[in-house]
Design a protein around this motif. Structure first.
Motif, PDB file in Angstrom:
ATOM      1  N   GLU A 298      -4.788  -7.893  -3.646  1.00 49.26           N
ATOM      2  CA  GLU A 298      -4.187  -7.042  -2.551  1.00 49.26           C
ATOM      3  C   GLU A 298      -2.698  -6.388  -3.040  1.00 49.26           C
ATOM      4  OE1 GLU A 298      -4.927  -6.472   0.440  1.00 49.26           O
ATOM      5  OE2 GLU A 298      -2.722  -6.042   1.420  1.00 49.26           O
TER       6      GLU A 298
ATOM      7  N   GLU B 199      -2.416  -5.235  -6.008  1.00 56.26           N
ATOM      8  CA  GLU B 199      -2.818  -4.046  -6.678  1.00 56.26           C
ATOM      9  C   GLU B 199      -3.284  -2.875  -5.673  1.00 56.26           C
ATOM     10  OE1 GLU B 199      -5.789  -4.717  -9.934  1.00 56.26           O
ATOM     11  OE2 GLU B 199      -4.322  -6.196 -10.586  1.00 56.26           O
ATOM     12  N   ARG B 200      -3.770  -3.214  -4.728  1.00 58.85           N
ATOM     13  CA  ARG B 200      -4.149  -2.329  -3.378  1.00 58.85           C
ATOM     14  C   ARG B 200      -2.994  -1.621  -3.117  1.00 58.85           C
ATOM     15  NH1 ARG B 200      -4.788  -1.430   1.552  1.00 58.85           N
ATOM     16  NH2 ARG B 200      -3.757  -3.258   2.361  1.00 58.85           N
ATOM     17  N   ARG B 201      -1.817  -2.306  -2.944  1.00 61.27           N
ATOM     18  CA  ARG B 201      -0.632  -1.831  -2.310  1.00 61.27           C
ATOM     19  C   ARG B 201       0.328  -1.137  -3.537  1.00 61.27           C
ATOM     20  NH1 ARG B 201       1.482  -4.211   2.256  1.00 61.27           N
ATOM     21  NH2 ARG B 201      -0.200  -5.428   3.668  1.00 61.27           N
TER      22      ARG B 201
ATOM     23  N   ARG C 103      -1.822  -0.278  -9.247  1.00 63.46           N
ATOM     24  CA  ARG C 103      -3.024   0.268  -8.743  1.00 63.46           C
ATOM     25  C   ARG C 103      -3.206   1.663  -9.494  1.00 63.46           C
ATOM     26  NH1 ARG C 103      -3.924   3.022  -2.887  1.00 63.46           N
ATOM     27  NH2 ARG C 103      -6.549   3.286  -3.324  1.00 63.46           N
TER      28      ARG C 103
END
Ligand SMILES: [Zn+2]
Length: 211
Positions: free
Chosen positions: A140, A142-144, A205
């Motif tokens: 999560e 890394e997604r952000r 990310r």
């Protein structure tokens, strides 16, 4: 890069001249070899934070030649570990500031909740965190696009932050997060695999991926 006023120093491993802030400085103190991640006074030997340069310096006894005196037995492993400890100490000081100013949260679930609310600037996720919640937290973050630092063990995080064992620590302060990332530049990964891990962690990310 080094500006006009940033002094340059030559690495005792490869001989290349670089800005002082890009190099690790070693000095000889009362207790033997000392590691510095900040510029300082006195006689110092500078090395690129790089396994190859450490290896060359050890082979040529470059630290002994520059610093003189008895430094005890030096090996690449010992130098690398000394740098790791210096990085950890610096991060410990940064975490101390973050704690005093209440700009930090701890524990996997609290860190995950704070991340969901968009308040985090950097996440420490311990190497040994259980795959379920720990992996979800890392994914999560890394997604952000939030940097995730995964190189420390729970023991490292405990000694850096105190208190109970921490599976995760979240920093809310951008300046503290920047300080942590700067400190990590001096740490030397053991292998290219670990380097890839560090790279992904430091850039968040997409930044560390190739091809
Ligand atoms: Zn070098």
């Amino acid at each position: 890069m080094a500006g006009r006023d940033a002094p340059e120093r030559a690495c005792v491993g490869c001989g290349r001249r670089r800005g002082q802030a890009e190099l690790v400085r070693f000095s000889r103190g009362p207790a033997g070899l000392q590691v510095h991640l900040e510029p300082g006074e006195g006689r110092g030997a500078y090395i690129c934070p790089d396994l190859t340069c450490l290896g060359r310096a050890v082979t040529r006894k470059a630290l002994q030649k520059v610093l003189g005196g008895d430094l005890g037995p030096l090996s690449v492993q010992r130098l690398r570990e000394a740098i790791h400890q210096a990085v950890l100490q610096r991060i410990t000081r940064i975490l101390g500031v973050a704690r005093r100013t209440r700009r930090v949260v701890t524990g996997v679930s609290t860190v995950a909740e704070t991340l969901e609310r968009g308040g985090l600037r950097l996440v420490f996720s311990s190497r040994d965190t259980s795959p379920g919640p720990g992996a979800a937290l890392q994914a999560e973050a890394e997604r952000r696009g939030i940097p995730v630092v995964t190189i420390f063990s729970p023991g490292d995080l405990h000694s850096a932050f105190g208190g109970p064992s921490h599976g995760a620590i979240g920093l809310l302060d951008g300046g503290c997060a920047e300080g942590v990332l700067r400190s990590l530049r001096y740490r030397i990964p053991l292998s290219t695999q670990e380097k890839a891990l560090d790279g992904a962690g430091a850039r968040g990310r997409g930044g560390g991926r190739r091809g």
